[in-house]
Design a protein around this motif. Structure first.
Motif, PDB file in Angstrom:
ATOM      1  N   ILE A 123       2.286   1.060  11.310  1.00 31.08           N
ATOM      2  CA  ILE A 123       2.147   1.648   9.969  1.00 31.08           C
ATOM      3  C   ILE A 123       2.974   0.846   8.968  1.00 31.08           C
ATOM      4  CG2 ILE A 123       2.571   3.685   8.546  1.00 31.08           C
ATOM      5  CD1 ILE A 123       1.976   5.351  11.129  1.00 31.08           C
ATOM      6  N   THR A 124       4.162   0.442   9.353  1.00 29.67           N
ATOM      7  CA  THR A 124       5.007  -0.386   8.484  1.00 29.67           C
ATOM      8  C   THR A 124       4.298  -1.695   8.154  1.00 29.67           C
ATOM      9  OG1 THR A 124       7.003   0.592   9.429  1.00 29.67           O
ATOM     10  CG2 THR A 124       7.255  -1.512   8.279  1.00 29.67           C
ATOM     11  N   ARG A 125       3.680  -2.314   9.142  1.00 29.84           N
ATOM     12  CA  ARG A 125       2.941  -3.549   8.919  1.00 29.84           C
ATOM     13  C   ARG A 125       1.766  -3.317   7.969  1.00 29.84           C
ATOM     14  NH1 ARG A 125      -1.342  -6.178   9.963  1.00 29.84           N
ATOM     15  NH2 ARG A 125      -2.316  -4.628  11.285  1.00 29.84           N
ATOM     16  N   LEU A 126       1.014  -2.234   8.201  1.00 32.22           N
ATOM     17  CA  LEU A 126      -0.144  -1.925   7.356  1.00 32.22           C
ATOM     18  C   LEU A 126       0.271  -1.637   5.918  1.00 32.22           C
ATOM     19  CD1 LEU A 126      -2.105   0.323   9.868  1.00 32.22           C
ATOM     20  CD2 LEU A 126      -2.803  -1.946   9.044  1.00 32.22           C
ATOM     21  N   LYS A 127       1.402  -0.972   5.722  1.00 32.06           N
ATOM     22  CA  LYS A 127       1.882  -0.684   4.370  1.00 32.06           C
ATOM     23  C   LYS A 127       2.234  -1.952   3.617  1.00 32.06           C
ATOM     24  CE  LYS A 127       4.396   2.428   2.828  1.00 32.06           C
ATOM     25  NZ  LYS A 127       5.203   3.482   2.294  1.00 32.06           N
ATOM     26  N   SER A 128       2.650  -2.993   4.324  1.00 35.76           N
ATOM     27  CA  SER A 128       3.066  -4.227   3.663  1.00 35.76           C
ATOM     28  C   SER A 128       1.879  -5.015   3.119  1.00 35.76           C
ATOM     29  CB  SER A 128       3.887  -5.096   4.614  1.00 35.76           C
ATOM     30  OG  SER A 128       3.068  -5.618   5.641  1.00 35.76           O
ATOM     31  N   ASP A 129       0.674  -4.672   3.545  1.00 36.18           N
ATOM     32  CA  ASP A 129      -0.536  -5.321   3.040  1.00 36.18           C
ATOM     33  C   ASP A 129      -0.856  -4.839   1.631  1.00 36.18           C
ATOM     34  OD1 ASP A 129      -0.865  -6.591   5.475  1.00 36.18           O
ATOM     35  OD2 ASP A 129      -2.392  -5.194   6.197  1.00 36.18           O
ATOM     36  N   ASP A 130      -1.658  -5.624   0.932  1.00 34.34           N
ATOM     37  CA  ASP A 130      -2.211  -5.176  -0.338  1.00 34.34           C
ATOM     38  C   ASP A 130      -3.457  -4.360  -0.043  1.00 34.34           C
ATOM     39  OD1 ASP A 130      -0.310  -6.447  -1.909  1.00 34.34           O
ATOM     40  OD2 ASP A 130      -1.437  -8.332  -1.903  1.00 34.34           O
ATOM     41  N   GLY A 131      -3.848  -3.519  -0.971  1.00 33.35           N
ATOM     42  CA  GLY A 131      -5.082  -2.772  -0.808  1.00 33.35           C
ATOM     43  C   GLY A 131      -4.981  -1.360  -1.348  1.00 33.35           C
ATOM     44  N   ARG A 153       0.825  -1.211   0.000  1.00 33.99           N
ATOM     45  CA  ARG A 153       0.000   0.000   0.000  1.00 33.99           C
ATOM     46  C   ARG A 153       0.856   1.256   0.000  1.00 33.99           C
ATOM     47  NH1 ARG A 153      -4.700  -0.870   4.515  1.00 33.99           N
ATOM     48  NH2 ARG A 153      -6.230  -1.576   3.027  1.00 33.99           N
ATOM     49  N   LYS A 154       0.308   2.305  -0.617  1.00 38.04           N
ATOM     50  CA  LYS A 154       0.933   3.625  -0.556  1.00 38.04           C
ATOM     51  C   LYS A 154       0.327   4.402   0.607  1.00 38.04           C
ATOM     52  CE  LYS A 154       2.620   4.244  -5.128  1.00 38.04           C
ATOM     53  NZ  LYS A 154       3.135   5.274  -5.967  1.00 38.04           N
ATOM     54  N   LEU A 155       1.147   5.261   1.191  1.00 40.60           N
ATOM     55  CA  LEU A 155       0.711   6.099   2.305  1.00 40.60           C
ATOM     56  C   LEU A 155       0.815   7.558   1.908  1.00 40.60           C
ATOM     57  CD1 LEU A 155      -0.185   6.450   5.254  1.00 40.60           C
ATOM     58  CD2 LEU A 155       2.245   6.375   5.891  1.00 40.60           C
ATOM     59  N   GLY A 156      -0.315   8.276   1.991  1.00 38.61           N
ATOM     60  CA  GLY A 156      -0.341   9.699   1.686  1.00 38.61           C
ATOM     61  C   GLY A 156      -0.585  10.527   2.935  1.00 38.61           C
ATOM     62  N   TYR A 157      -0.052  11.738   2.905  1.00 37.49           N
ATOM     63  CA  TYR A 157      -0.262  12.708   3.981  1.00 37.49           C
ATOM     64  C   TYR A 157      -0.743  13.988   3.328  1.00 37.49           C
ATOM     65  CZ  TYR A 157       1.059  15.991   7.791  1.00 37.49           C
ATOM     66  OH  TYR A 157       1.074  16.964   8.767  1.00 37.49           O
ATOM     67  N   GLY A 158      -1.982  14.367   3.590  1.00 37.64           N
ATOM     68  CA  GLY A 158      -2.533  15.577   2.997  1.00 37.64           C
ATOM     69  C   GLY A 158      -3.384  16.329   3.993  1.00 37.64           C
ATOM     70  N   MET A 159      -3.203  17.637   4.036  1.00 36.83           N
ATOM     71  CA  MET A 159      -4.000  18.478   4.925  1.00 36.83           C
ATOM     72  C   MET A 159      -4.059  19.887   4.346  1.00 36.83           C
ATOM     73  SD  MET A 159      -2.993  17.165   8.738  1.00 36.83           S
ATOM     74  CE  MET A 159      -4.539  17.711   9.439  1.00 36.83           C
ATOM     75  N   LEU A 176      -8.420   0.910  17.552  1.00 35.35           N
ATOM     76  CA  LEU A 176      -7.461   1.680  18.334  1.00 35.35           C
ATOM     77  C   LEU A 176      -6.136   0.939  18.411  1.00 35.35           C
ATOM     78  CD1 LEU A 176      -6.970   4.132  20.226  1.00 35.35           C
ATOM     79  CD2 LEU A 176      -7.842   2.703  22.094  1.00 35.35           C
ATOM     80  N   VAL A 177      -5.044   1.680  18.207  1.00 36.82           N
ATOM     81  CA  VAL A 177      -3.695   1.146  18.377  1.00 36.82           C
ATOM     82  C   VAL A 177      -2.996   2.001  19.425  1.00 36.82           C
ATOM     83  CG1 VAL A 177      -1.440   0.792  17.269  1.00 36.82           C
ATOM     84  CG2 VAL A 177      -3.549   0.247  16.031  1.00 36.82           C
ATOM     85  N   THR A 178      -2.508   1.351  20.467  1.00 38.01           N
ATOM     86  CA  THR A 178      -1.809   2.071  21.539  1.00 38.01           C
ATOM     87  C   THR A 178      -0.316   1.770  21.532  1.00 38.01           C
ATOM     88  OG1 THR A 178      -2.292   0.297  23.104  1.00 38.01           O
ATOM     89  CG2 THR A 178      -3.855   2.129  23.013  1.00 38.01           C
ATOM     90  N   ASP A 179       0.114   0.823  20.696  1.00 39.92           N
ATOM     91  CA  ASP A 179       1.527   0.452  20.608  1.00 39.92           C
ATOM     92  C   ASP A 179       2.274   1.394  19.672  1.00 39.92           C
ATOM     93  OD1 ASP A 179       1.007  -1.718  22.283  1.00 39.92           O
ATOM     94  OD2 ASP A 179       0.586  -3.056  20.589  1.00 39.92           O
ATOM     95  N   ASP A 180       3.492   1.033  19.353  1.00 36.71           N
ATOM     96  CA  ASP A 180       4.357   1.836  18.502  1.00 36.71           C
ATOM     97  C   ASP A 180       3.728   2.080  17.128  1.00 36.71           C
ATOM     98  OD1 ASP A 180       6.940   3.065  17.751  1.00 36.71           O
ATOM     99  OD2 ASP A 180       7.055   1.321  16.414  1.00 36.71           O
ATOM    100  N   ALA A 181       3.519   3.334  16.808  1.00 35.89           N
ATOM    101  CA  ALA A 181       2.850   3.692  15.548  1.00 35.89           C
ATOM    102  C   ALA A 181       3.670   3.303  14.330  1.00 35.89           C
ATOM    103  CB  ALA A 181       2.546   5.191  15.528  1.00 35.89           C
ATOM    104  N   VAL A 182       4.965   3.543  14.355  1.00 32.29           N
ATOM    105  CA  VAL A 182       5.800   3.256  13.183  1.00 32.29           C
ATOM    106  C   VAL A 182       5.774   1.761  12.857  1.00 32.29           C
ATOM    107  CG1 VAL A 182       8.178   3.267  12.311  1.00 32.29           C
ATOM    108  CG2 VAL A 182       7.248   5.299  13.438  1.00 32.29           C
TER     109      VAL A 182
END
Length: 187
Positions: free
Chosen positions: A110-118, A2-8, A101-107
């Motif tokens: 996020i690294t785990r989530l990026k490794s998924d397809d979607g 997955r790609k991760l975007g940051y927009g605001m 909710l995630v209370t553990d280490d965010a990085v």
């Protein structure tokens, strides 16, 4: 992967919120609101820091049921509720509206989530995005610059240990002199 975007929305001097968390300067035109709604619709997973989560969930869960809700607001509220969300917080106790909710280490998460397809993920919140930026996890930056100087507040960008080289992939002008600049990370 997955790609991760940051927009605001960002003031011309680089802030996503003015002092006191004031967002009054960033009210979108109808066209910009639709752009944000379409971005939510294309997002496979939204990653929120605590403050942005509290802001979003204080309004959007029932915004479509408020008197005078426009079709655009109804559409955005539906899209927002339906979109899967992950909230990163060590102080929030519960989340709702298709969120976990995630209370553990965010990085690490996020690294785990990026490794998924979607579909692409979007990250919101200065502190959360700063951690992802420093870890080199952000693939796209969507900087929606409003023609206002707020003089301080919460910065869009954080201090980094290394340069991040970017390629401009899109520019667009919205009513009121608001300019979208979208960049991809060059790795």
């Amino acid at each position: 992967m997955r790609k991760l975007g940051y927009g605001m929305n960002v003031s011309l001097d680089g802030y996503i919120a003015a002092p006191g968390d004031d967002l009054g300067w960033s009210m979108p035109s109808d066209e910009l609101f639709q752009w944000w709604s379409d971005r939510v619709d294309a997002t496979g997973l939204a990653l929120y820091g605590r403050k942005v989560w509290e802001t979003m969930c204080s309004h959007w869960p029932d915004a479509d049921r408020q008197p005078g809700a426009t079709p655009e607001v109804i559409e955005f509220a539906d899209r927002w509720r339906d979109m899967p969300k992950v909230v990163f917080s060590s102080t929030t106790l519960t989340v709702d509206w298709n969120a976990r909710l995630v209370t553990d280490d965010a990085v690490t998460e996020i690294t785990r989530l990026k490794s998924d397809d979607g579909h692409p993920m979007d990250i919101s919140g200065a502190t959360l995005a700063a951690a992802a930026m420093r870890a080199g996890l952000i693939d796209e930056y969507a900087v929606v610059t409003h023609p206002v100087l707020v003089g301080g507040g919460t910065p869009f960008f954080t201090a980094l240990d290394n340069w991040v080289n970017l390629s401009l992939v899109e520019t667009r002008t919205f009513p009121g002199g608001v300019v979208l600049s979208r960049y991809e990370s060059r790795r």
